[in-house]
Write a protein that holds these residues in place. Structure first.
Motif, PDB file in Angstrom:
ATOM      1  N   ALA A 184      19.800  72.458  42.174  1.00 23.42           N
ATOM      2  CA  ALA A 184      19.577  72.599  43.619  1.00 23.42           C
ATOM      3  C   ALA A 184      18.830  71.397  44.186  1.00 23.42           C
ATOM      4  N   ASN A 185      17.930  70.840  43.411  1.00 23.60           N
ATOM      5  CA  ASN A 185      17.137  69.704  43.900  1.00 23.60           C
ATOM      6  C   ASN A 185      16.550  68.922  42.713  1.00 23.60           C
ATOM      7  N   PRO A 186      15.980  67.731  42.980  1.00 21.24           N
ATOM      8  CA  PRO A 186      15.436  66.920  41.881  1.00 21.24           C
ATOM      9  C   PRO A 186      14.273  67.603  41.139  1.00 21.24           C
ATOM     10  N   GLN A 187      13.496  68.435  41.846  1.00 20.77           N
ATOM     11  CA  GLN A 187      12.388  69.150  41.177  1.00 20.77           C
ATOM     12  C   GLN A 187      12.919  70.007  40.050  1.00 20.77           C
ATOM     13  N   GLU A 188      13.992  70.721  40.352  1.00 21.26           N
ATOM     14  CA  GLU A 188      14.608  71.612  39.374  1.00 21.26           C
ATOM     15  C   GLU A 188      15.185  70.798  38.191  1.00 21.26           C
ATOM     16  N   ALA A 189      15.772  69.655  38.517  1.00 26.19           N
ATOM     17  CA  ALA A 189      16.320  68.788  37.460  1.00 26.19           C
ATOM     18  C   ALA A 189      15.191  68.308  36.544  1.00 26.19           C
ATOM     19  N   ALA A 190      14.060  67.929  37.153  1.00 30.36           N
ATOM     20  CA  ALA A 190      12.913  67.443  36.369  1.00 30.36           C
ATOM     21  C   ALA A 190      12.390  68.540  35.451  1.00 30.36           C
ATOM     22  N   ARG A 191      12.301  69.741  36.005  1.00 32.25           N
ATOM     23  CA  ARG A 191      11.775  70.859  35.217  1.00 32.25           C
ATOM     24  C   ARG A 191      12.710  71.166  34.037  1.00 32.25           C
ATOM     25  N   ARG A 192      13.987  71.138  34.304  1.00 34.65           N
ATOM     26  CA  ARG A 192      14.937  71.439  33.229  1.00 34.65           C
ATOM     27  C   ARG A 192      14.938  70.372  32.143  1.00 34.65           C
ATOM     28  N   TYR A 193      14.831  69.110  32.552  1.00 40.02           N
ATOM     29  CA  TYR A 193      14.843  68.036  31.548  1.00 40.02           C
ATOM     30  C   TYR A 193      13.546  68.059  30.733  1.00 40.02           C
ATOM     31  N   GLU A 194      12.461  68.391  31.405  1.00 40.14           N
ATOM     32  CA  GLU A 194      11.187  68.506  30.679  1.00 40.14           C
ATOM     33  C   GLU A 194      11.313  69.602  29.609  1.00 40.14           C
ATOM     34  N   ASN A 195      11.899  70.738  29.977  1.00 43.70           N
ATOM     35  CA  ASN A 195      12.104  71.819  28.997  1.00 43.70           C
ATOM     36  C   ASN A 195      12.971  71.351  27.841  1.00 43.70           C
ATOM     37  N   LYS A 196      14.005  70.605  28.183  1.00 43.31           N
ATOM     38  CA  LYS A 196      14.910  70.128  27.129  1.00 43.31           C
ATOM     39  C   LYS A 196      14.161  69.200  26.170  1.00 43.31           C
ATOM     40  N   LEU A 197      13.373  68.273  26.729  1.00 43.82           N
ATOM     41  CA  LEU A 197      12.622  67.342  25.871  1.00 43.82           C
ATOM     42  C   LEU A 197      11.614  68.098  25.010  1.00 43.82           C
ATOM     43  N   GLN A 198      10.975  69.098  25.613  1.00 41.41           N
ATOM     44  CA  GLN A 198       9.960  69.830  24.859  1.00 41.41           C
ATOM     45  C   GLN A 198      10.594  70.658  23.744  1.00 41.41           C
ATOM     46  N   ARG A 200       3.177  69.753  24.029  1.00 37.21           N
ATOM     47  CA  ARG A 200       2.127  68.735  24.136  1.00 37.21           C
ATOM     48  C   ARG A 200       2.482  67.587  23.209  1.00 37.21           C
ATOM     49  N   LEU A 201       2.283  66.368  23.703  1.00 34.90           N
ATOM     50  CA  LEU A 201       2.627  65.211  22.880  1.00 34.90           C
ATOM     51  C   LEU A 201       1.500  64.940  21.883  1.00 34.90           C
ATOM     52  N   ASP A 202       1.893  64.732  20.649  1.00 34.02           N
ATOM     53  CA  ASP A 202       0.937  64.436  19.586  1.00 34.02           C
ATOM     54  C   ASP A 202       1.032  62.924  19.335  1.00 34.02           C
ATOM     55  N   SER A 203      -0.081  62.211  19.475  1.00 36.51           N
ATOM     56  CA  SER A 203      -0.017  60.743  19.391  1.00 36.51           C
ATOM     57  C   SER A 203       0.435  60.257  18.011  1.00 36.51           C
ATOM     58  N   THR A 204       0.385  61.123  17.020  1.00 38.32           N
ATOM     59  CA  THR A 204       0.821  60.688  15.685  1.00 38.32           C
ATOM     60  C   THR A 204       2.301  61.013  15.432  1.00 38.32           C
ATOM     61  N   ARG A 205       2.930  61.662  16.409  1.00 37.06           N
ATOM     62  CA  ARG A 205       4.343  62.042  16.211  1.00 37.06           C
ATOM     63  C   ARG A 205       5.120  61.722  17.488  1.00 37.06           C
TER      64      ARG A 205
END
Ligand code: 6PG
Length: 212
Positions: A76-90, A97-102
């Motif tokens: 529907a909008n870029p906010q939704e796209a950002a949220r979905r891609y963040e979920n995919k990456l996570q 949470r990003l671990d600096s050693t990984r």
């Protein structure tokens, strides 16, 4: 293995190279996952779509479809796209949470725009300061094309073994001079938790450049 591609015109030649026999045969296609650092909020088949360009040049011919991870632009909008891609990456990373050693990525490709932006992190835009989110929307771009963007943030892009900036052509000389002077520009704020490498061709290098 995870590779985060970039948009704009600079990586096109690299993508063409990856499609040639010599390189293609050395890529373990089944094991490589392809992501994108920023996207223009236009349909997937629009010539301006960053992942669309990479797909047309090499990904669709050689990478398994399930290993190609575009930022969705049919939301529907870029906010939704950002949220979905963040979920995919996570979920790919297996944590929120990003671990600096990984590191999240093995390689992150980057370019530099005429105003010193990288990915869709433009100078003085709030997205540049965002350290909580992995992916955010950028409602208006600072340079052409003036379409909304979705971009990974500095912590997400920086979570990699190797960040590779590719800068070429004489029209990049002016901004590269400012970058090398250490000016506070988005491109100077993007660093890998591993190695950050700048690949610059002769035409883009300032004439008096003597090394950094
Ligand atoms: C985009 C990019 C952007 C790009 C630079 C350089 O979506 O526009 O990801 O960050 O890398 O603007 O672009 P050029 O290679 O076209 O100069």
């Amino acid at each position: 293995m995870a590779i985060c591609l970039t948009g704009g015109s600079s990586p096109k030649q690299l993508y063409q190279l990856l499609a040639t026999d010599g390189y293609r045969s050395r890529i373990p296609w089944d094991r490589v996952h392809w992501f994108i650092g920023d996207e223009r909020f236009v349909p997937a088949d629009d010539p301006l779509n960053n992942m669309g360009t990479a797909r047309r040049i090499f990904l669709d011919s050689y990478a398994p479809a399930s290993n190609i991870h575009p930022i969705p632009t049919d939301t529907a909008n870029p906010q939704e796209a950002a949220r979905r891609y963040e979920n995919k990456l996570q979920s790919f990373y297996g944590a929120d949470r990003l671990d600096s050693t990984r590191p999240l990525f093995d390689v992150v490709l980057m370019g530099v725009g005429p105003d010193g932006h990288t990915a869709s992190l433009f100078p003085n835009y709030p997205a540049l300061e965002n350290t909580d989110r992995w992916v955010v929307e950028v409602p208006t771009a600072h340079v052409e094309p003036f379409v909304p963007r979705v971009t990974l943030t500095l912590p997400a892009l920086g979570s990699c073994r190797e960040m590779l900036f590719e800068v070429s052509g004489s029209d990049k000389r002016a901004i590269l001079t400012r970058v090398l002077d250490g000016e506070d520009l988005p491109a100077n704020r993007a660093h890998s938790t591993g190695e950050t490498i700048w690949l610059v061709d002769k035409a883009a290098l300032p004439e008096n450049f003597r090394g950094r």
